[in-house]
Design a protein around this motif. Structure first.
Motif, PDB file in Angstrom:
ATOM      1  N   LYS A  87     -12.700  39.679   4.784  1.00  0.00           N
ATOM      2  CA  LYS A  87     -11.650  38.980   4.040  1.00  0.00           C
ATOM      3  C   LYS A  87     -12.171  38.645   2.642  1.00  0.00           C
ATOM      4  O   LYS A  87     -13.387  38.640   2.385  1.00  0.00           O
ATOM      5  N   VAL A  88     -11.221  38.324   1.739  1.00  0.00           N
ATOM      6  CA  VAL A  88     -11.562  37.907   0.380  1.00  0.00           C
ATOM      7  C   VAL A  88     -11.816  36.397   0.389  1.00  0.00           C
ATOM      8  O   VAL A  88     -11.023  35.622   0.920  1.00  0.00           O
ATOM      9  N   VAL A  89     -12.944  36.005  -0.190  1.00  0.00           N
ATOM     10  CA  VAL A  89     -13.251  34.571  -0.296  1.00  0.00           C
ATOM     11  C   VAL A  89     -12.311  33.963  -1.326  1.00  0.00           C
ATOM     12  O   VAL A  89     -12.218  34.449  -2.467  1.00  0.00           O
ATOM     13  N   GLN A  90     -11.598  32.913  -0.930  1.00  0.00           N
ATOM     14  CA  GLN A  90     -10.567  32.344  -1.799  1.00  0.00           C
ATOM     15  C   GLN A  90     -11.148  31.822  -3.111  1.00  0.00           C
ATOM     16  O   GLN A  90     -10.491  31.875  -4.148  1.00  0.00           O
ATOM     17  N   GLU A  91     -12.358  31.324  -3.087  1.00  0.00           N
ATOM     18  CA  GLU A  91     -12.972  30.800  -4.308  1.00  0.00           C
ATOM     19  C   GLU A  91     -13.496  31.903  -5.226  1.00  0.00           C
ATOM     20  O   GLU A  91     -13.894  31.623  -6.370  1.00  0.00           O
ATOM     21  N   ARG A  92     -13.507  33.164  -4.727  1.00  0.00           N
ATOM     22  CA  ARG A  92     -14.053  34.249  -5.528  1.00  0.00           C
ATOM     23  C   ARG A  92     -13.037  35.390  -5.668  1.00  0.00           C
ATOM     24  O   ARG A  92     -13.376  36.567  -5.634  1.00  0.00           O
ATOM     25  N   TYR A  98     -11.621  41.956 -10.036  1.00  0.00           N
ATOM     26  CA  TYR A  98     -12.073  42.620 -11.256  1.00  0.00           C
ATOM     27  C   TYR A  98     -13.384  43.395 -11.075  1.00  0.00           C
ATOM     28  O   TYR A  98     -13.637  44.326 -11.833  1.00  0.00           O
ATOM     29  N   LYS A  99     -14.211  43.001 -10.119  1.00  0.00           N
ATOM     30  CA  LYS A  99     -15.504  43.672  -9.998  1.00  0.00           C
ATOM     31  C   LYS A  99     -15.457  44.897  -9.079  1.00  0.00           C
ATOM     32  O   LYS A  99     -16.275  45.800  -9.211  1.00  0.00           O
ATOM     33  N   ASP A 105     -13.575  51.837   0.160  1.00  0.00           N
ATOM     34  CA  ASP A 105     -14.558  52.910  -0.053  1.00  0.00           C
ATOM     35  C   ASP A 105     -15.976  52.350  -0.116  1.00  0.00           C
ATOM     36  O   ASP A 105     -16.919  52.956   0.412  1.00  0.00           O
ATOM     37  N   GLN A 106     -16.110  51.189  -0.754  1.00  0.00           N
ATOM     38  CA  GLN A 106     -17.431  50.577  -0.848  1.00  0.00           C
ATOM     39  C   GLN A 106     -17.956  50.191   0.540  1.00  0.00           C
ATOM     40  O   GLN A 106     -19.112  50.448   0.880  1.00  0.00           O
ATOM     41  N   ILE A 107     -17.106  49.586   1.331  1.00  0.00           N
ATOM     42  CA  ILE A 107     -17.515  49.181   2.684  1.00  0.00           C
ATOM     43  C   ILE A 107     -17.868  50.408   3.520  1.00  0.00           C
ATOM     44  O   ILE A 107     -18.867  50.424   4.257  1.00  0.00           O
ATOM     45  N   TYR A 149     -19.247  40.731  -4.546  1.00  0.00           N
ATOM     46  CA  TYR A 149     -17.911  41.139  -4.989  1.00  0.00           C
ATOM     47  C   TYR A 149     -16.834  40.225  -4.427  1.00  0.00           C
ATOM     48  O   TYR A 149     -15.642  40.545  -4.526  1.00  0.00           O
ATOM     49  N   GLY A 150     -17.209  39.109  -3.827  1.00  0.00           N
ATOM     50  CA  GLY A 150     -16.216  38.155  -3.358  1.00  0.00           C
ATOM     51  C   GLY A 150     -15.655  38.461  -1.982  1.00  0.00           C
ATOM     52  O   GLY A 150     -14.609  37.917  -1.615  1.00  0.00           O
ATOM     53  N   TYR A 151     -16.329  39.300  -1.205  1.00  0.00           N
ATOM     54  CA  TYR A 151     -15.862  39.658   0.139  1.00  0.00           C
ATOM     55  C   TYR A 151     -16.811  39.078   1.183  1.00  0.00           C
ATOM     56  O   TYR A 151     -18.040  39.132   1.026  1.00  0.00           O
ATOM     57  N   ASP A 152     -16.235  38.562   2.249  1.00  0.00           N
ATOM     58  CA  ASP A 152     -17.018  38.006   3.360  1.00  0.00           C
ATOM     59  C   ASP A 152     -16.809  38.898   4.584  1.00  0.00           C
ATOM     60  O   ASP A 152     -15.660  39.149   4.997  1.00  0.00           O
TER      61      ASP A 152
END
Length: 328
Positions: A87-92, A98-99, A105-107, A149-152
């Motif tokens: 999931k996307v971290v809400q604070e990031r 943007y990053k 694909d990255q995962i 990149y803001g992903y957990d």
């Protein structure tokens, strides 16, 4: 009229300025192409023709299934399905938007890298046994890479391990053979237990049968001893007593055979001297029976004389004439 146009224009401006954001969603607002703010769920406002919605990010947990083909340590090719929950971290939200342009694909790239580094160290059987270790290694590597990149990464699961079809058939045959071997061992053990139990039962039966026969013979011998003692007490020697008992048993046997409706067999002695032996035994038995009768008569006479009653004398027994006739 002009006032009406102004009112309509203001209404359209208000309509274009308001927008809504769904729950568990983040909206990125840019002003003149530059990042301005992040709007969360609810009714939001933006300046028309100045601000625009650059994108929306889903803040809920998502799942990405990655199928990888790799080789084990014992040169067996397997296909593995790795499910990554993230999931996307809400604070990031800013870094996530943007990053990293293509997070899936990255995962996927990181999953391929970790799995193809871990699985070749293990044999096929170990891959099945240690799939949780592989999943933990994937999660650790992904967390270290994607947190920037803001992903957990919530969890990683190895949901399927599919070897080559020929290898799968071979494994099934091995498992079937192993189970047949185990079944044969259990069947052999069961058969051994049945044989031992049957042997013990037969041994116990033989023991009880032998004990019964021994008790029977002991009682027969005790009865014969008592019979001989009774006959000896009236003056009959052991040889005569034995002859009497033998003849009595002989006739009892013939009587029991004749009493059977379905019996048509009689056993007779077949030796040359059988007739003479039988005759001598009969003579001895008749002599012994006469002696017993004489002794009983004397005992009766004594009892009557004690009472004062004179019993008439009987004729002397014809034993001597009977035996002398046979002897002649």
């Amino acid at each position: 009229m002009i006032t009406l146009y102004i009112i309509i224009a203001i209404f359209f401006i208000i309509v274009l300025s308001l927008f809504t954001v769904k729950q568990q969603t983040a909206v990125i607002i840019e002003r003149f192409g530059k990042y301005h703010s992040i709007r969360n769920s609810g009714l939001q406002f933006k300046v028309p023709l100045v601000d625009r919605i650059a994108g929306r990010l889903n803040l809920r947990i998502q799942q990405l299934d990655v199928i990888i083909e790799t080789k084990t340590k014992d040169n067996v090719f397997v296909k593995m399905k790795v499910s990554v929950q993230f999931k996307v971290v809400q604070e990031r939200v800013y870094e996530a938007f943007y990053k990293l342009e293509y997070p899936h694909d990255q995962i996927t790239s990181y999953v391929f890298d970790v799995v193809r580094a871990e699985v070749p160290k293990l044999k096929l059987d170990d891959v099945f046994e240690r799939k949780d270790d592989i999943a933990i290694a994937v999660k650790r590597e992904l967390n270290d890479a994607m947190v920037t990149y803001g992903y957990d990464i919530i969890n990683t699961l190895i949901t399927d391990i599919d070897p080559d079809i020929q290898v799968k058939h071979a494994m099934n045959r091995i498992n079937a053979a192993d189970r047949e071997k185990t079944a044969a061992e259990y069947e052999g053990e069961a058969e051994r237990i049945r044989i031992v139990a049957k042997a013990k039962a037969e041994a116990e039966s033989k023991r009880l049968q032998g004990q019964g026969i021994a008790d029977q013979r002991r009682e027969i011998a005790r009865g014969l001893v008592e019979s001989v003692d009774v006959l000896n007490s009236v003056g009959i020697n052991s040889q005569e007593a034995s002859a009497l008992i033998v003849v009595t048993q002989h006739y009892d046997t013939l009587q029991s055979i004749g009493a059977e409706n379905n019996s048509n067999l009689i056993l007779l002695p077949n030796s040359p001297q059988a007739g003479s032996d039988m005759l001598n035994n009969m003579v001895a038995s008749f002599t012994a029976s006469n002696q017993v009768g004489e002794a009983m008569k004397k005992a009766g006479d004594k009892s009557n004389s004690n009472k004062g009653y004179q019993k008439p004398k009987n004729n002397p027994p014809q034993t001597d004439n009977f035996t002398s006739g046979f002897e002649d």
